[in-house]
Scaffold this motif. Structure first.
Motif, mmCIF file in Angstrom:
data_model
loop_
_atom_site.group_PDB
_atom_site.id
_atom_site.type_symbol
_atom_site.label_atom_id
_atom_site.label_comp_id
_atom_site.label_asym_id
_atom_site.label_seq_id
_atom_site.Cartn_x
_atom_site.Cartn_y
_atom_site.Cartn_z
ATOM 1 N N PHE A 158 -10.217 56.872 69.785
ATOM 2 C CA PHE A 158 -9.979 58.328 69.924
ATOM 3 C C PHE A 158 -8.652 58.438 70.869
ATOM 4 N N PHE A 159 -8.709 57.720 72.202
ATOM 5 C CA PHE A 159 -7.622 57.849 73.141
ATOM 6 C C PHE A 159 -6.358 57.209 72.710
ATOM 7 N N LEU A 160 -6.617 56.130 71.786
ATOM 8 C CA LEU A 160 -5.323 55.556 71.125
ATOM 9 C C LEU A 160 -4.674 56.546 70.151
ATOM 10 N N PHE A 161 -5.671 57.066 69.149
ATOM 11 C CA PHE A 161 -5.234 57.986 68.213
ATOM 12 C C PHE A 161 -4.603 59.309 68.887
ATOM 13 N N LEU A 162 -5.003 59.599 69.970
ATOM 14 C CA LEU A 162 -4.605 60.864 70.720
ATOM 15 C C LEU A 162 -3.005 60.503 71.237
ATOM 16 N N ILE A 163 -3.113 59.396 71.657
ATOM 17 C CA ILE A 163 -1.572 59.026 72.221
ATOM 18 C C ILE A 163 -0.583 59.069 71.471
ATOM 19 N N VAL A 164 -1.032 58.497 70.011
ATOM 20 C CA VAL A 164 -0.258 58.073 69.091
ATOM 21 C C VAL A 164 0.362 59.493 68.145
ATOM 22 N N SER A 165 -0.514 60.392 68.136
ATOM 23 C CA SER A 165 -0.619 61.723 67.502
ATOM 24 C C SER A 165 0.515 62.607 68.416
ATOM 25 N N LEU A 166 0.203 62.255 69.596
ATOM 26 C CA LEU A 166 0.999 63.186 70.625
ATOM 27 C C LEU A 166 2.622 62.658 70.808
ATOM 28 N N LEU A 167 2.654 61.411 70.505
ATOM 29 C CA LEU A 167 3.988 60.927 70.614
ATOM 30 C C LEU A 167 4.642 61.174 69.036
ATOM 31 N N ILE A 168 3.981 61.119 67.902
ATOM 32 C CA ILE A 168 4.461 61.511 66.625
ATOM 33 C C ILE A 168 4.904 62.856 66.499
ATOM 34 N N PHE A 169 4.042 63.769 67.349
ATOM 35 C CA PHE A 169 4.580 65.295 67.365
ATOM 36 C C PHE A 169 5.493 65.308 68.091
ATOM 37 N N VAL A 170 5.808 64.703 68.976
ATOM 38 C CA VAL A 170 7.255 64.937 69.995
ATOM 39 C C VAL A 170 8.219 64.454 69.062
ATOM 40 N N LEU A 171 8.235 63.377 68.262
ATOM 41 C CA LEU A 171 9.333 62.778 67.535
ATOM 42 C C LEU A 171 9.561 63.606 66.568
ATOM 43 N N ARG A 172 8.669 64.261 65.824
ATOM 44 C CA ARG A 172 8.789 65.100 64.503
ATOM 45 C C ARG A 172 9.486 66.283 64.958
ATOM 46 N N ARG A 173 9.301 66.919 66.141
ATOM 47 C CA ARG A 173 9.982 68.012 66.479
ATOM 48 C C ARG A 173 11.519 67.708 67.063
ATOM 49 N N GLN A 174 11.697 66.426 67.039
ATOM 50 C CA GLN A 174 13.078 66.360 67.460
ATOM 51 C C GLN A 174 13.923 65.966 66.430
ATOM 52 N N ARG A 175 15.131 66.767 66.292
ATOM 53 C CA ARG A 175 15.934 66.584 64.994
ATOM 54 C C ARG A 175 17.281 67.187 65.556
ATOM 55 N N GLN A 176 18.162 67.025 64.593
ATOM 56 C CA GLN A 176 19.624 67.194 64.878
ATOM 57 C C GLN A 176 20.006 68.214 63.677
ATOM 58 N N ILE A 177 20.759 69.367 63.900
ATOM 59 C CA ILE A 177 21.107 70.243 63.075
ATOM 60 C C ILE A 177 22.363 70.431 63.210
ATOM 61 N N VAL A 178 23.293 70.125 62.102
ATOM 62 C CA VAL A 178 24.753 70.629 62.104
ATOM 63 C C VAL A 178 24.862 71.620 61.264
ATOM 64 N N ASP A 179 25.716 72.936 61.608
ATOM 65 C CA ASP A 179 26.027 74.001 60.977
ATOM 66 C C ASP A 179 27.400 74.153 60.557
#
Length: 307
Positions: free
Chosen positions: A167-188
């Motif tokens: 459970f704790f391993l899944f929680l850590i991985v999910s949190l890191l993936i959530f942070v990475l998914r929110r990181q993006r580069q947008i060029v206008d």
């Protein structure tokens, strides 16, 4: 009339990161030595058991060492790019790209937005790396805490312990993936300018203020050359965008386009043609070496060129 381009702020950022990590390494190592010395005097400790007993502190030390090495390599990489940037504005024509983009403003419908983020494949690789590193760490912690683990297992079923760990391993991985998914580069891209939004930082270069148009290997993709970074610089800002040439290697953690690869390549080619049409600047290839001697980066001062 003398014109300037903005010095690359990433040089100072990675230099400061490297120094911070390096100082922390010295402090942590000194603390470990003190603990080891005290242990030898009062507890007759052995070196290997001592390191295993201090796994959390040793892990932080190793993590800081890895981060320091990574920051140092990026610092040196961007210093090299800066040296070539200076060479271009000083008139080194040997850095001109062999293949210049065609000048055309018709291939890209404006306004246009390019989005880059970590793909599912990258996130799965990252999750696998976390599991591979975390599971042996748990094993070492359990082995060095045998008495506690025996006591715990005597009062609790193995299944419950395994479920808690998972459970704790899944929680850590999910949190890191959530942070990475929110990181993006947008060029206008608009009629007036090109801008980039990454994290909480935004940069913008107006077409008439652009002074340098350049390309170089994306950091982390120098070996297999899976992507290229394009840069448009003015006196006050730098905008970068990425062309994904092929899928990144297995150990590469790079952002990719959100559209199919073939469509993405066509879009980047159209954008580069638009940049040439709007700015009139040639493309410089910073994957080459400069023929100018004694060119050094000045990260704290704007660059000057007689163009």
């Amino acid at each position: 009339m003398a014109r300037t381009i903005r010095a690359n702020p990433l040089i100072a950022i990675f230099k400061n990161q490297f120094l911070t990590f390096f100082i922390s390494i010295i402090a942590l190592f000194a603390f470990l030595v003190i603990l080891l010395f005290v242990g030898f005097i009062f507890a007759e400790s052995k070196f290997v058991p001592f390191l295993l007993r201090e796994i959390p502190l040793t892990s932080v030390l190793l993590l800081n060492a890895f981060s320091s090495m990574l920051s140092y390599r990026q610092w040196q990489y961007w210093k090299h790019i800066e040296r070539l940037r200076i060479a271009t504005v000083r008139g080194d024509l040997s850095l001109l790209a062999a293949e210049q983009p065609a000048s055309s403003a018709a291939g890209l419908s404006l306004p246009c937005t390019l989005t880059f983020r970590y793909g599912k494949g990258t996130l799965l690789k990252f999750m696998g790396m976390v599991v591979i590193l975390f599971v042996p760490y748990l094993g070492l912690v359990a082995w060095t805490s045998k008495d506690f683990m025996v006591s715990l297992l005597s009062d609790t079923s193995i299944l419950v312990v395994v479920c808690v760990v998972v459970f704790f391993l899944f929680l850590i991985v999910s949190l890191l993936i959530f942070v990475l998914r929110r990181q993006r580069q947008i060029v206008d891209v608009t009629e007036q300018a090109i801008s980039m939004f990454s994290g909480n930082k935004q940069s913008l270069v107006r077409w008439e203020e652009a002074r340098l148009f350049a390309v170089y290997h994306t950091w982390g993709a120098q070996r297999n050359q899976s992507s290229l970074t394009y840069e448009l610089s003015s006196m006050t800002d730098i905008v970068r965008w990425t062309e994904v040439v092929r899928r990144p290697g297995f150990f590469q953690m790079l952002m990719t386009s959100t559209i199919p690869l073939e469509e993405h390549v066509q879009q980047i080619q159209a954008l580069n043609a638009l940049v040439v049409a709007r700015t009139g600047l040639p493309l410089y290839d910073l994957r080459k070496e400069s023929t100018l001697d004694n060119v050094h980066p000045h990260s704290a001062e704007p660059l000057k060129s007689e163009l």
